[in-house]
Motif scaffolding. Structure first.
Motif, PDB file in Angstrom:
ATOM      1  N   GLU A 131      -2.534  -2.260 -21.893  1.00  0.00           N
ATOM      2  CA  GLU A 131      -3.733  -2.581 -22.673  1.00  0.00           C
ATOM      3  C   GLU A 131      -3.463  -2.364 -24.164  1.00  0.00           C
ATOM      4  OE1 GLU A 131      -7.724  -1.453 -20.779  1.00  0.00           O
ATOM      5  OE2 GLU A 131      -6.323  -0.116 -19.777  1.00  0.00           O
ATOM      6  N   SER A 132      -2.691  -1.327 -24.452  1.00  0.00           N
ATOM      7  CA  SER A 132      -2.311  -1.063 -25.845  1.00  0.00           C
ATOM      8  C   SER A 132      -1.509  -2.224 -26.421  1.00  0.00           C
ATOM      9  CB  SER A 132      -1.488   0.231 -25.932  1.00  0.00           C
ATOM     10  OG  SER A 132      -2.206   1.333 -25.413  1.00  0.00           O
ATOM     11  N   THR A 188      -3.198  -8.577 -30.724  1.00  0.00           N
ATOM     12  CA  THR A 188      -4.387  -9.216 -31.280  1.00  0.00           C
ATOM     13  C   THR A 188      -4.893  -8.511 -32.539  1.00  0.00           C
ATOM     14  OG1 THR A 188      -5.764  -7.910 -29.758  1.00  0.00           O
ATOM     15  CG2 THR A 188      -5.155 -10.117 -29.058  1.00  0.00           C
ATOM     16  N   SER A 189      -4.081  -7.614 -33.098  1.00  0.00           N
ATOM     17  CA  SER A 189      -4.481  -6.837 -34.273  1.00  0.00           C
ATOM     18  C   SER A 189      -3.570  -7.158 -35.449  1.00  0.00           C
ATOM     19  CB  SER A 189      -4.416  -5.335 -33.965  1.00  0.00           C
ATOM     20  OG  SER A 189      -4.679  -4.576 -35.115  1.00  0.00           O
ATOM     21  N   ASN A 190      -4.126  -7.159 -36.636  1.00  0.00           N
ATOM     22  CA  ASN A 190      -3.322  -7.378 -37.838  1.00  0.00           C
ATOM     23  C   ASN A 190      -2.641  -6.111 -38.324  1.00  0.00           C
ATOM     24  OD1 ASN A 190      -3.844 -10.155 -38.154  1.00  0.00           O
ATOM     25  ND2 ASN A 190      -5.829  -9.728 -39.110  1.00  0.00           N
ATOM     26  N   PRO A 229     -10.261  -5.692 -33.115  1.00  0.00           N
ATOM     27  CA  PRO A 229     -11.289  -6.584 -33.651  1.00  0.00           C
ATOM     28  C   PRO A 229     -12.287  -7.087 -32.620  1.00  0.00           C
ATOM     29  CG  PRO A 229      -9.168  -7.702 -33.536  1.00  0.00           C
ATOM     30  CD  PRO A 229      -8.913  -6.268 -33.214  1.00  0.00           C
ATOM     31  N   ASP A 230     -11.886  -7.177 -31.336  1.00  0.00           N
ATOM     32  CA  ASP A 230     -12.783  -7.685 -30.294  1.00  0.00           C
ATOM     33  C   ASP A 230     -12.135  -7.397 -28.944  1.00  0.00           C
ATOM     34  OD1 ASP A 230     -14.839  -8.951 -28.938  1.00  0.00           O
ATOM     35  OD2 ASP A 230     -14.806 -10.743 -30.183  1.00  0.00           O
ATOM     36  N   GLN A 231     -12.815  -7.779 -27.855  1.00  0.00           N
ATOM     37  CA  GLN A 231     -12.201  -7.652 -26.543  1.00  0.00           C
ATOM     38  C   GLN A 231     -10.877  -8.418 -26.545  1.00  0.00           C
ATOM     39  OE1 GLN A 231     -13.310  -5.738 -24.256  1.00  0.00           O
ATOM     40  NE2 GLN A 231     -15.475  -5.457 -24.726  1.00  0.00           N
ATOM     41  N   GLN A 259      -6.361 -16.276 -30.494  1.00  0.00           N
ATOM     42  CA  GLN A 259      -6.236 -15.404 -31.657  1.00  0.00           C
ATOM     43  C   GLN A 259      -5.242 -14.274 -31.388  1.00  0.00           C
ATOM     44  OE1 GLN A 259     -10.098 -14.599 -33.771  1.00  0.00           O
ATOM     45  NE2 GLN A 259     -10.985 -15.582 -31.955  1.00  0.00           N
ATOM     46  N   THR A 260      -4.037 -14.651 -31.008  1.00  0.00           N
ATOM     47  CA  THR A 260      -2.971 -13.685 -30.757  1.00  0.00           C
ATOM     48  C   THR A 260      -1.739 -14.071 -31.565  1.00  0.00           C
ATOM     49  OG1 THR A 260      -2.092 -14.952 -28.893  1.00  0.00           O
ATOM     50  CG2 THR A 260      -3.761 -13.305 -28.386  1.00  0.00           C
TER      51      THR A 260
END
Length: 600
Positions: A257-258, A264-266, A355-357, A366-367
């Protein structure tokens, strides 16, 4: 061994002198037992590091990647580590895992031997071939090993790919130093650098409290610890023979999950280049900030503090916090969030590092466009359902749970997963059907839909289907003959010789093949790699959408007897869930109500 007896502990300079005389780090409890056969030196930005040597690898245990997150720094983001005060950092023994109540199967192998709030340490495994014997120097007064000159910065040899492991444990337990994740065999066979790390867990890692705009009010400290690990790797791994431009992050369960968060994070996007997600429950929701705050408020009150009173919370002992933690495990802050019982201390959608699920970001493309290897075991749900329900589940409870979770889609779900009554009407047990549903809805199908939504061709999907021959290690009879969540871990690190359990010959072959697939992916961005150079002859693993035909996909089934390619596995079940479109969707009915009202 002589010791320094001192009455004035504040005289740090005298402690340091004494430590240098007797080869003791002034901030370490254990001196190094000097031996030319088992010591190896590497360097880092913070100073020299002394580890140990085994037949397979040079090992560096317990390297600090941050200052301790204790006292006033409890519930704050990690800080850069300090330079070492003595000649070297003693990396010959393991440091504690992060504070936790560990409830994993086979705890002697999967749980840390010690725990502490001072836990932000990582471990590095270097293949034995990268080591050379050198003479005594100003670090060690005896002959010892060091990283070969040609693999250090400026050397002629090409540095090795790096694999950074994030452990699982439901964000509430586990450790990078657990025997289960020992990286010596992966490093040796795969010819890679392996890094494992700790990160803060449960209430110390994911509590949301404090005033708006503060670090404490967004939580996710465990994720920031993971980012700090990657920053350490990028700054230091070249001195260990690793390539900071070829970093693969991999993990299982909460560790997986990490990985989904980092993809998906900047925040961490420039710190790694490939990803491996093992058993990511993408269908489980993370808490939104509002619900996490309610959950955190109740935790604070349970420990005897007012809401947002960080001074009070930081004054509490770990024992007091643990009592509140135990109470929190059954705390449902919202009936619409019944699934949080499976992951009470879930990460938080903070609009910053999360940022979101993650599943929603995957489904909307958005990956980060990076090579990805992912998959699951065939019976993921068994461990969760059996853990949540220790006694048979009757039809009334089964139907009630589905009604709470799926609301208006309840009848549709029951029609697909009707369950069956085994024996007398009052002895029905619907746990098998619930486990099958959880495996498909939470794990396999959101994975399939996620990678179907990506425009990335460098994706490989696997289905792990091998039960353990040493089934008693589970401690849960439900997993004796199922391929439960975590069944792949004993093979991916191939730690048989470090345990009291024995693989069959076929299981040993499976472990070698999996290490070859995983390390090939880290080195080449393709699990097939340069097979002609490998002693392990694996099945050719096609990419997920290798045929490039609409709706067609492939996966590799991993078993001890033989791996084989599967054509469109779980298609019927996943088509059902895709059409229902409920992955992580029930996280907050409050959120959806507000959205609908706004649209009106």
């Amino acid at each position: 061994m002589k010791t320094c007896k001192m009455e004035i502990w504040k005289e740090i300079s005298l402690v340091t002198i004494c430590a240098l005389l007797f080869q003791v780090n002034p901030y370490e409890a254990k001196p190094i037992q000097l031996s030319s056969n088992d010591l190896v030196i590497a360097t880092a930005y913070e100073g020299s590091i002394v580890g140990q040597v085994t037949p397979e690898a040079g090992i560096f245990f317990g390297i600090p990647f941050s200052q301790p997150p204790t006292g006033e720094f409890r519930w704050r983001r990690p800080r850069d580590p300090l330079k070492y005060e003595s000649r070297y950092w003693n990396a010959t023994y393991k440091r504690p895992g992060c504070q936790q109540v560990c409830e994993e199967p086979a705890p002697e192998y999967s749980c840390p031997a010690e725990i502490s709030e001072d836990c932000l340490y990582l471990n590095v495994w270097v293949p034995k071939r990268l080591l050379m014997q050198v003479k005594a120097d100003n670090i060690l007064d005896i002959d010892h090993y060091a990283i070969r000159d040609d693999y250090r910065p400026g050397g002629e040899s090409r540095p090795l790919a790096v694999m950074v492991w994030y452990h699982g444990g439901n964000f509430k337990d586990g450790s990078g130093s657990s025997i289960l994740y020992d990286g010596r065999f992966m490093a040796n066979q795969g010819d890679v650098i392996v890094v494992t790390t700790n990160y803060r867990l449960a209430h110390l890692g994911f509590l949301v409290q404090g005033e708006n705009g503060s670090e404490e009010a967004k939580g996710n400290f465990g994720f920031w610890d993971q980012v700090k690990t990657l920053e350490w790797v990028n700054r230091n791994i070249r001195n260990f023979g690793g390539d900071p431009n070829k970093v693969t992050i991999f993990g299982q369960s909460a560790g997986s999950e990490s990985i989904g968060v980092h993809l998906t994070s900047n925040v961490s996007k420039d710190l790694f280049h490939k990803s491996i997600m093992q058993s990511n429950p993408l269908g489980l929701p993370f808490r939104n900030l509002r619900d996490a705050k309610v959950f955190g408020d109740r935790f604070a009150e349970s420990v005897g503090c007012k809401r947002n009173d960080m001074t009070c919370l930081r004054s509490k002992s770990v024992q007091e916090l643990e009592k509140a933690y135990n109470k929190s495990l059954d705390d449902i802050t919202n009936p619409a969030l019944i699934s949080t019982l499976f992951q009470p201390w879930s990460p938080v959608i903070d609009g910053d590092i999360v940022p979101d699920q993650p599943v929603k970001l995957f489904l909307t493309g958005q990956t980060q466009n990076k090579p990805l290897l992912l998959g699951s075991t065939v019976d993921e749900g068994v461990l969760f359902i059996d853990g949540a329900f220790s006694h048979p589940v009757g039809k009334l409870v089964y139907d009630l749970l589905l009604a709470i979770i799926f609301k208006q889609d309840y009848l549709t779900v029951v029609e697909r997963y009707p369950g069956e009554c085994k024996g007398h009407l009052f002895k029905c047990d619907y746990r098998d059907m619930a486990s099958e549903m959880a495996t498909e809805y939470i794990f396999l199908c959101p994975q399939r839909k996620s990678v179907n939504s990506l425009k990335n061709n460098d994706i490989w999907w696997y289905i792990f289907n091998q039960t353990w021959s040493f089934y008693e290690v589970w401690g849960q009879p439900a997993c004796y003959h199922h391929v439960c969540h975590g069944s792949d871990l004993g093979y991916i690190f191939n730690v048989e010789s470090l345990t009291k359990f024995n693989f069959t010959e076929n299981e040993r072959g499976l472990a070698k093949r999996m290490i070859t697939y995983w390390t090939n992916f880290a080195k080449y961005g393709d699990p097939n790699g340069a097979q002609t150079m490998s002693k392990v002859k694996n099945t050719q693993w096609p990419s997920f959408n290798q045929t490039h035909q609409q709706g067609m996909y492939q996966a590799l089934q991993l078993t001890a007897n033989k791996d084989f390619v599967m054509q469109q596995p779980y298609k019927e079940a996943c088509d059902f869930w895709d059409k229902l479109n409920r992955y992580a969707d029930h996280v907050s009915m409050y959120h959806h109500r507000r959205k609908r009202q706004h649209e009106k």
